[in-house]
Design a protein around this motif. Structure first.
Motif: not given
Length: 270
Positions: A145-174
């Motif tokens: 959950q390493r977030k960066l502040e951008t002009s569109r709000g908070w975001g993070t990199f997945i691969g080489e792409t910076l994606i805007t972070w929607n606060p409703s997002f949640r991740l579960f793994m089994t």
């Protein structure tokens, strides 16, 4: 710290901590200090049970950790109980508008990173089954959950792409394996949870299934009563919190504050 342990080892760890508290003279509440007593009042446990979470203390602790932990939950799930629970919980959250969709994906899916990018930006919940942390290094910023502040709000990199972070997002793994393969640095970025079924949890699950088949009306009433008790506990906690807040803000005589007196009467009647 004991979330990855089996039920007996988790109880032993808690007992050991209490013994150290006593030996060191650390102030603590005797006999009732647990996740349920501390966090259970503000959590919709009855809702989790309706989604398939088992009713034993070990499973309720897992539900609380999944709900309150800051890091994404990585669930050791040999009996697939956690996967079933998260599926139902995700669908229920979608119905209540708490997310913008729920998807299940396998970690071997070649489009996994694309799915994560879309889910993060849209605010979906994602369940990754049969997860292998060794093969998701490209999503390491998302895991921690390493977030960066951008002009569109908070975001993070997945691969080489910076994606805007929607606060409703949640991740579960089994993972179905009791000893999942993962590097130490990656495992420290998630909350490891052991969802292995306990004997008590299995007994309660079988009893509930039998009652629902033989006496469906009785099972329905039991669920309603569980929901009512949880709601009343939440209302009592809210009333007590409101009373304490009014006490801290009062000026002058306590006896002359009609609002405070009404709050105290309300909390007592609950």
């Amino acid at each position: 710290y004991g979330s990855f342990l089996f039920a007996p080892q988790r109880r032993d760890l808690a007992d050991t901590i209490r013994q150290h508290f006593k030996a060191l003279g650390v102030p603590h509440t005797l006999g009732v200090a647990s996740l349920q007593t501390i966090l259970g009042e503000s959590a919709p446990i009855w809702q989790w049970r309706s989604c398939g979470l088992l009713e034993d203390d070990y499973s309720i602790e897992n539900g609380l950790i999944t709900h309150f932990a800051r890091r994404w939950p990585f669930m050791i799930d040999p009996e697939k109980q956690a996967g079933m629970y998260i599926r139902r919980l995700g669908k229920l959250a979608e119905q209540h508008g708490e997310n913008f969709g729920f998807d299940v994906v396998q970690h071997t899916d070649p489009n996994l990173l694309s799915i994560l990018r879309a889910a993060l930006e849209c605010g979906k919940w994602i369940l990754i089954e049969h997860m292998d942390l060794m093969q998701i290094a490209a999503a390491s910023p998302l895991l921690e959950q390493r977030k960066l502040e951008t002009s569109r709000g908070w975001g993070t990199f997945i691969g080489e792409t910076l994606i805007t972070w929607n606060p409703s997002f949640r991740l579960f793994m089994t993972s179905p394996t009791l000893d999942p393969r993962c590097a130490v640095d990656l495992s420290s970025k998630v909350t490891m949870l052991n969802f292995a079924v306990t004997q008590k949890g299995l007994e309660q699950q079988l009893l509930s299934l039998i009652v629902s088949k033989e006496k469906p009306e009785l099972e329905r009433r039991r669920i309603e009563m569980t929901k009512l008790v949880q709601q009343l506990r939440k209302e009592v906690a809210e009333a007590e919190g409101s009373t304490l807040q009014m006490l801290s803000a009062i000026e002058g005589s306590i006896l002359e504050d009609a609002k405070l007196a009404g709050g105290v009467v309300s909390s007592r009647t609950k």
